[in-house]
Design an enzyme around this catalytic site. Structure first.
Site, short mmCIF file in Angstrom:
data_model
loop_
_atom_site.label_atom_id
_atom_site.label_comp_id
_atom_site.label_asym_id
_atom_site.label_seq_id
_atom_site.Cartn_x
_atom_site.Cartn_y
_atom_site.Cartn_z
N ARG A 65 -14.90 38.08 -26.36
CA ARG A 65 -14.82 36.71 -25.71
C ARG A 65 -13.71 35.76 -26.36
O ARG A 65 -12.85 35.10 -25.83
CB ARG A 65 -15.95 36.00 -25.15
CG ARG A 65 -15.95 34.61 -24.36
CD ARG A 65 -17.22 34.20 -23.93
NE ARG A 65 -18.44 34.58 -24.41
CZ ARG A 65 -18.70 33.96 -25.51
NH1 ARG A 65 -18.24 33.17 -26.44
NH2 ARG A 65 -20.07 34.36 -26.05
N TYR A 115 -1.21 26.00 -3.36
CA TYR A 115 -1.92 27.13 -2.94
C TYR A 115 -3.32 26.60 -2.60
O TYR A 115 -3.81 26.02 -3.09
CB TYR A 115 -2.02 28.01 -4.06
CG TYR A 115 -3.06 29.16 -4.02
CD1 TYR A 115 -2.66 30.08 -3.00
CD2 TYR A 115 -4.06 29.55 -5.01
CE1 TYR A 115 -3.80 31.08 -2.77
CE2 TYR A 115 -4.95 30.35 -4.94
CZ TYR A 115 -5.03 31.27 -3.66
OH TYR A 115 -5.79 32.50 -3.62
N ASP A 139 2.57 24.25 -12.20
CA ASP A 139 2.07 25.61 -11.89
C ASP A 139 3.43 26.45 -11.38
O ASP A 139 4.08 26.08 -10.62
CB ASP A 139 1.17 25.66 -10.64
CG ASP A 139 0.83 27.21 -10.11
OD1 ASP A 139 1.36 28.03 -10.49
OD2 ASP A 139 -0.25 27.26 -9.47
N LYS A 193 0.81 37.70 -10.16
CA LYS A 193 2.17 37.69 -9.39
C LYS A 193 3.23 38.33 -10.01
O LYS A 193 3.05 39.42 -10.55
CB LYS A 193 2.41 36.38 -8.78
CG LYS A 193 0.98 35.73 -8.01
CD LYS A 193 0.42 36.41 -6.98
CE LYS A 193 -0.52 35.63 -6.34
NZ LYS A 193 -1.96 35.88 -6.63
#
Ligand code: P1T
Length: 380
Positions: A47, A99, A171, A196
């Site tokens: 982690r 979005y 973004d 993406k």
């Protein structure tokens, strides 16, 4: 190094000291041997850090011309980490056309934690400045916006952010670092849904954040480790592999995007086409200034604004696949009002142009003739 070389080699030094493998190994491990407590080779627990993820984080920083990269389990997990740098009572100014999932995170979760959001059109800096007060901490810019393809002048917004000592986050999912580099234009944070174009093959969900400031990076690393929204090593590997062909794919996405936008613009059934490369696009000049090319995302509306016609169109497509998401090698089509933006109230989404007939295309890298032929038959 220039961009294409960085996409392949950026941050990738001495990636396999054990055997010299040319590709980054997938370190599918939870934990790492210690010879005595605290004595290890740089990794303790996956982690907190994993060599495959770390190689990806260095690649992300390299292509964005940034100092520090962080990878997360999804684009939204990356946005979530950025929001966690804020405190109750803080205010955020955000693009109003963005979005739907980002809107849902802001309005459906962080609003209840006492953070106030102003969703506004960001075409003029005066509008942005009119919302700034002593509680404002962050300006959130998505450009080009999803799904209307508005383009916001990052450099101009960054000047406002600096003047008022605010953080500017961009973004960069639709453009990618190949087409635009927000940190070079004055942004403090650049974020991606790497799901993406960075991944590029619709086979992984992952998010990224890149920053220059050491203190901000430290704060984000703390949040990444404390909250734990990390990607696994296999997913990190897939995005690292995807980035190696980002420049080639983005060139073809942009070429095909242009062909599709121009075809649609001349079609008698089409009302409006939204692609920043068109001279008729209201932000074409800004796009030309800050983007290298205009990418493969194209949205359009049909005459008559019929919901039923839009649904019929997406059902008839054969080369374009009807699906959520974008940015893969294959062409996808979506109906934002019922899919990606269903979480935005109808009144809100219509204000920004997400009307019933709006179709969003993620133009892939297939042959142009096949793509145009498919649009022709589906438009009937
Ligand atoms: O899906 P995820 O990796 O969590 O990323 C969220 C996200 C953030 N920002 C932008 C601009 C996005 O487009 C997305 C995800 N978008 C879709 C799934 C979509 O179809 O638009």
């Amino acid at each position: 190094m220039k961009f294409n070389t960085k996409a392949i080699h950026g941050g990738q030094h001495n990636i396999d000291p054990a055997y010299g493998s040319v590709m980054t190994p997938i370190y599918q491990t939870t934990t790492y041997t210690q010879t005595t407590p605290g004595s290890h080779k740089g990794f303790e627990y996956s982690r907190s850090g994993n060599p495959t993820r770390s190689a990806l984080e260095k690649s992300l920083a390299s292509i964005e011309n940034g100092k520090h990269g962080l990878a997360f389990g999804s684009g939204l997990a990356a946005i979530d980490a950025i929001l966690k740098t804020l405190k109750s009572g803080d205010e955020v100014i955000s693009t109003n056309d963005l979005y739907g999932g980002t809107y849902r995170l802001f309005n459906g979760i962080y609003k209840d934690f006492g953070i106030k959001f102003h969703f506004i059109g960001m075409q003029t800096v005066e509008t942005i400045e009119s919302y700034i007060n002593d509680k404002t901490k962050l300006i959130w810019v998505e450009t080009p916006t999803n799904p209307i393809m508005n383009v916001i002048d990052i450099e101009a917004v960054s000047k406002v952010a600096k003047k008022h000592s605010l953080l500017l986050a961009v973004d960069n999912t639709f453009a990618t670092a190949y087409l635009q580099q927000p940190l070079d234009l004055g942004a403090d944070i650049v974020m991606h849904s790497a799901t993406k174009y960075l991944g590029g093959h619709s086979d992984v969900v992952l998010g990224s954040v890149v920053v220059n400031k050491d203190k901000l990076a430290e704060q984000l690393y703390f949040i990444q480790n404390a909250s734990g929204a990390i990607p696994g090593p296999m997913d990190s590997f897939l995005v690292l592999r995807g980035i190696k062909t980002l420049h080639l794919r983005m060139q073809r996405h942009s070429e095909n995007g242009k062909a599709v936008a121009e075809y649609l613009q001349n079609h008698p059934k089409v009302e409006n086409v939204f692609w920043p490369g068109l001279e008729s696009h209201p932000n074409h000049e800004v796009a030309k200034k800050q983007m290298k090319d205009f990418g493969g995302m194209v949205s359009f509306t049909t005459k008559g604004n019929s919901y039923e016609e839009a649904i019929k169109f997406v059902e008839k497509l054969k080369v374009f696949t009807l699906a959520e998401s974008l940015g893969g090698v294959e062409s996808l089509a979506g109906h934002p009002a019922s899919m990606t933006h269903a979480s935005v109230p109808k009144k809100e989404r219509e204000k920004t142009g997400v009307i019933d007939s709006l179709i969003r295309l993620s133009v892939g890298i297939e042959d142009e003739e096949d793509l145009l032929g498919d649009l022709k038959q589906a438009l009937g």
